[in-house]
Design a protein around this motif. Structure first.
Motif, PDB file in Angstrom:
ATOM      1  N   PHE A  18      32.113  -9.766  23.460  1.00  0.00           N
ATOM      2  CA  PHE A  18      30.722 -10.335  23.894  1.00  0.00           C
ATOM      3  C   PHE A  18      30.294 -12.007  23.623  1.00  0.00           C
ATOM      4  O   PHE A  18      29.908 -11.924  24.421  1.00  0.00           O
ATOM      5  N   ALA A  19      30.553 -11.835  22.341  1.00  0.00           N
ATOM      6  CA  ALA A  19      30.057 -12.481  21.616  1.00  0.00           C
ATOM      7  C   ALA A  19      31.274 -13.958  22.632  1.00  0.00           C
ATOM      8  O   ALA A  19      30.587 -14.920  22.661  1.00  0.00           O
ATOM      9  N   MET A  20      32.429 -13.231  23.153  1.00  0.00           N
ATOM     10  CA  MET A  20      33.131 -15.030  23.526  1.00  0.00           C
ATOM     11  C   MET A  20      32.281 -14.647  24.664  1.00  0.00           C
ATOM     12  O   MET A  20      32.723 -16.072  25.389  1.00  0.00           O
ATOM     13  N   ILE A  21      31.945 -13.090  25.870  1.00  0.00           N
ATOM     14  CA  ILE A  21      31.581 -13.659  26.733  1.00  0.00           C
ATOM     15  C   ILE A  21      30.734 -14.515  27.365  1.00  0.00           C
ATOM     16  O   ILE A  21      30.358 -15.344  27.572  1.00  0.00           O
ATOM     17  N   ALA A  22      29.623 -13.811  25.837  1.00  0.00           N
ATOM     18  CA  ALA A  22      28.143 -15.045  26.512  1.00  0.00           C
ATOM     19  C   ALA A  22      28.272 -16.333  26.005  1.00  0.00           C
ATOM     20  O   ALA A  22      27.596 -17.295  26.137  1.00  0.00           O
ATOM     21  N   SER A  23      29.588 -16.610  24.963  1.00  0.00           N
ATOM     22  CA  SER A  23      29.948 -17.968  24.725  1.00  0.00           C
ATOM     23  C   SER A  23      30.545 -19.248  26.373  1.00  0.00           C
ATOM     24  O   SER A  23      29.702 -19.524  26.126  1.00  0.00           O
ATOM     25  N   ALA A  41      27.485 -11.087  17.213  1.00  0.00           N
ATOM     26  CA  ALA A  41      25.897 -11.656  17.373  1.00  0.00           C
ATOM     27  C   ALA A  41      25.178 -12.492  16.488  1.00  0.00           C
ATOM     28  O   ALA A  41      25.045 -13.664  16.919  1.00  0.00           O
ATOM     29  N   THR A  42      25.753 -12.351  15.048  1.00  0.00           N
ATOM     30  CA  THR A  42      25.345 -13.329  13.592  1.00  0.00           C
ATOM     31  C   THR A  42      25.950 -14.232  13.975  1.00  0.00           C
ATOM     32  O   THR A  42      25.051 -15.687  13.544  1.00  0.00           O
ATOM     33  N   ASN A  43      26.987 -14.549  14.284  1.00  0.00           N
ATOM     34  CA  ASN A  43      27.856 -16.138  14.300  1.00  0.00           C
ATOM     35  C   ASN A  43      27.576 -16.887  15.586  1.00  0.00           C
ATOM     36  O   ASN A  43      27.056 -18.182  15.220  1.00  0.00           O
ATOM     37  N   VAL A  44      27.057 -16.743  15.972  1.00  0.00           N
ATOM     38  CA  VAL A  44      26.822 -16.773  17.634  1.00  0.00           C
ATOM     39  C   VAL A  44      25.668 -16.780  16.980  1.00  0.00           C
ATOM     40  O   VAL A  44      25.285 -18.143  17.916  1.00  0.00           O
ATOM     41  N   LEU A  45      24.669 -16.445  16.909  1.00  0.00           N
ATOM     42  CA  LEU A  45      23.430 -17.257  16.048  1.00  0.00           C
ATOM     43  C   LEU A  45      23.011 -18.910  15.666  1.00  0.00           C
ATOM     44  O   LEU A  45      22.291 -19.570  15.659  1.00  0.00           O
ATOM     45  N   PHE A  55      21.965 -11.485  23.711  1.00  0.00           N
ATOM     46  CA  PHE A  55      23.476 -11.192  24.681  1.00  0.00           C
ATOM     47  C   PHE A  55      24.384 -10.451  24.022  1.00  0.00           C
ATOM     48  O   PHE A  55      24.992  -9.078  24.682  1.00  0.00           O
ATOM     49  N   THR A  56      25.126 -10.952  22.270  1.00  0.00           N
ATOM     50  CA  THR A  56      26.014 -10.837  22.632  1.00  0.00           C
ATOM     51  C   THR A  56      25.926  -9.870  21.801  1.00  0.00           C
ATOM     52  O   THR A  56      26.727  -8.162  21.041  1.00  0.00           O
TER      53      THR A  56
END
Length: 198
Positions: A18-23, A41-45, A55-56
């Motif tokens: 989901f991190a890749m999808i969100a990105s 999620a923390t890294n996407v933040l 989202f992640t």
């Protein structure tokens, strides 16, 4: 055969990044290229996009919850439900879609625990939230919440079969955070909300 299919399906669901999808949805860089390099999620933040991080977080938690809840609704034994819980969790840690290099499992573990036992899941989640808000370190919150999960399970249900599943989840999660633990001890760990490195 049903059990084998359930385990494979749970692993594949856990592997959905989901991190890749969100990105991609939010037009962000690959989360493996900045910050901790972790697809979570923390890294996407750290990209500065809170919506993508949320989202992640929701996606990773939901896949853990959905896998376990579905197994329960299919009236599988508690042993099979426990194995499904492990399959979806390890699918996130070692996803086939990302060459077995996945996230650290915090959100997925939360979803799994909430589905397995709402009281246990909420107790572990409350521990994470308290530590995260008090110290601003996601990794510290994850490690302490994971360490407390088997303790909460034992206090709530005694030394039953559930504690074995919870213990495996906890050990794997702590193991995934080993580098973070080293950075915490060295005073080099990034706090929640810190931006990605240039």
């Amino acid at each position: 055969m049903q059990t084998a299919l359930a385990l494979v399906a749970a692993y594949l669901l856990g592997s959905v990044p989901f991190a890749m999808i969100a990105s991609r949805l939010f037009g962000l860089a690959d989360p493996r290229t900045y910050g901790s390099g972790n697809p979570g999620a923390t890294n996407v933040l750290r990209s500065g996009n809170k919506k993508a991080a949320l989202f992640t977080l929701i996606g990773d938690a939901l896949k853990g919850w959905v896998a376990v809840f579905t197994a329960q609704q299919m009236a599988f034994s508690s042993t099979v439900v426990g194995l499904v819980a492990l399959a979806v969790f390890f699918g996130h840690l070692y996803p086939i879609f990302l060459k077995f290099k996945g996230g650290k499992g915090v959100a997925t573990a939360a979803g799994v625990l909430i589905a397995l036992d709402l009281g246990l899941g909420l107790a572990v989640l409350a521990t994470w939230i308290f530590v995260a808000f008090a110290f601003r370190y996601s990794s510290l919150a994850a490690v302490l919440a994971a360490a407390m999960a088997p303790v909460f399970s034992a206090l709530m249900h005694g030394a039953g079969g559930q504690i074995l599943i919870v213990g495996i989840l906890a050990m794997a999660l702590v193991g995934k955070h080993w580098v973070n633990i080293q950075r915490l001890l060295a005073g080099q760990e990034s706090k929640i909300g810190s931006k990605k490195k240039a």
